[in-house]
Design a protein around this motif. Structure first.
Motif, PDB file in Angstrom:
ATOM      1  N   GLU A  63     -15.385  66.954  32.682  1.00 32.27           N
ATOM      2  CA  GLU A  63     -16.228  67.623  33.122  1.00 32.27           C
ATOM      3  C   GLU A  63     -15.422  68.939  33.949  1.00 32.27           C
ATOM      4  O   GLU A  63     -15.469  70.103  33.701  1.00 32.27           O
ATOM      5  N   ALA A  66     -13.516  70.974  31.635  1.00 34.97           N
ATOM      6  CA  ALA A  66     -14.333  71.805  30.875  1.00 34.97           C
ATOM      7  C   ALA A  66     -14.816  73.085  31.529  1.00 34.97           C
ATOM      8  O   ALA A  66     -15.050  74.227  31.124  1.00 34.97           O
ATOM      9  N   HIS A  67     -14.949  72.585  32.809  1.00 32.16           N
ATOM     10  CA  HIS A  67     -15.564  73.961  33.592  1.00 32.16           C
ATOM     11  C   HIS A  67     -14.467  74.627  33.616  1.00 32.16           C
ATOM     12  O   HIS A  67     -14.660  76.111  33.590  1.00 32.16           O
ATOM     13  N   HIS A  68     -13.118  74.527  33.978  1.00 34.85           N
ATOM     14  CA  HIS A  68     -12.222  75.316  34.097  1.00 34.85           C
ATOM     15  C   HIS A  68     -11.926  76.010  32.660  1.00 34.85           C
ATOM     16  O   HIS A  68     -11.637  77.435  32.585  1.00 34.85           O
ATOM     17  N   SER A  69     -11.797  75.396  31.676  1.00 40.26           N
ATOM     18  CA  SER A  69     -12.166  75.979  30.417  1.00 40.26           C
ATOM     19  C   SER A  69     -13.089  77.096  30.129  1.00 40.26           C
ATOM     20  O   SER A  69     -12.931  78.008  29.499  1.00 40.26           O
ATOM     21  N   ARG A  70     -14.293  76.812  30.725  1.00 37.87           N
ATOM     22  CA  ARG A  70     -15.505  77.833  30.635  1.00 37.87           C
ATOM     23  C   ARG A  70     -15.014  78.925  31.223  1.00 37.87           C
ATOM     24  O   ARG A  70     -15.264  80.188  30.957  1.00 37.87           O
ATOM     25  N   ASP A  73     -12.941  81.130  29.589  1.00 42.11           N
ATOM     26  CA  ASP A  73     -13.672  81.614  28.134  1.00 42.11           C
ATOM     27  C   ASP A  73     -12.885  80.825  27.018  1.00 42.11           C
ATOM     28  O   ASP A  73     -12.854  81.374  25.826  1.00 42.11           O
ATOM     29  N   GLN A  74     -12.657  79.353  27.215  1.00 42.71           N
ATOM     30  CA  GLN A  74     -12.072  78.793  26.273  1.00 42.71           C
ATOM     31  C   GLN A  74     -12.863  77.254  26.090  1.00 42.71           C
ATOM     32  O   GLN A  74     -12.242  76.436  26.062  1.00 42.71           O
ATOM     33  N   ALA A  75     -14.241  77.378  26.307  1.00 38.83           N
ATOM     34  CA  ALA A  75     -15.130  76.346  26.247  1.00 38.83           C
ATOM     35  C   ALA A  75     -15.031  75.634  24.945  1.00 38.83           C
ATOM     36  O   ALA A  75     -15.008  76.238  24.070  1.00 38.83           O
ATOM     37  N   GLU A  78     -20.322  70.983  22.943  1.00 35.57           N
ATOM     38  CA  GLU A  78     -21.032  69.673  23.254  1.00 35.57           C
ATOM     39  C   GLU A  78     -20.442  68.518  22.780  1.00 35.57           C
ATOM     40  O   GLU A  78     -20.108  67.452  23.140  1.00 35.57           O
ATOM     41  N   LEU A  81     -16.920  68.089  23.499  1.00 34.47           N
ATOM     42  CA  LEU A  81     -16.743  67.266  24.821  1.00 34.47           C
ATOM     43  C   LEU A  81     -17.298  65.771  24.701  1.00 34.47           C
ATOM     44  O   LEU A  81     -16.588  65.016  25.386  1.00 34.47           O
TER      45      LEU A  81
END
Length: 102
Positions: A63, A66-70, A73-75, A78, A81
């Motif tokens: 998580e 994933a937060h840093h990826s979002r 803009d590289q999310a 789900e 994940l």
């Protein structure tokens, strides 16, 4: 135990109220030629506990990534994940230090 009947009643009452002391239980056990065994019994199997801890740590780690990826803009989706969490949990479960803080 070499005590009055009232003391025995007090001990029994404290046991019912969950206020009895271990030293009192030990004295009672000794008086009855018994050993006092004090144990904590887990509600789950060791395997379940390890898997739950591994899943918790994996979720925290993934998580954070994933937060840093979002933010960049590289999310990922789900489903991806969830796969990443499962894979990391499997790896963590087989290592030492699973409960260590990092």
């Amino acid at each position: 135990m070499g005590v009055r009947q009232q003391t025995i009643s007090d001990i029994e009452r404290s046991e019912q109220h969950h206020t009895i002391q271990l030293k009192t239980l030990e004295r009672a056990a000794n008086a009855m030629d018994c050993r006092l065994v004090y144990a904590l019994v887990p509600n789950t199997t060791l395997e379940e506990a390890v898997n739950a801890q591994a899943m918790q740590k994996a979720t925290q780690q993934i998580e954070t990534i994933a937060h840093h990826s979002r933010l960049e803009d590289q999310a990922v989706g789900e489903d991806e994940l969830a796969i990443q969490i499962d894979e990391l949990a499997t790896q963590l479960a087989s290592r030492r230090g699973l409960w260590a803080e990092r």
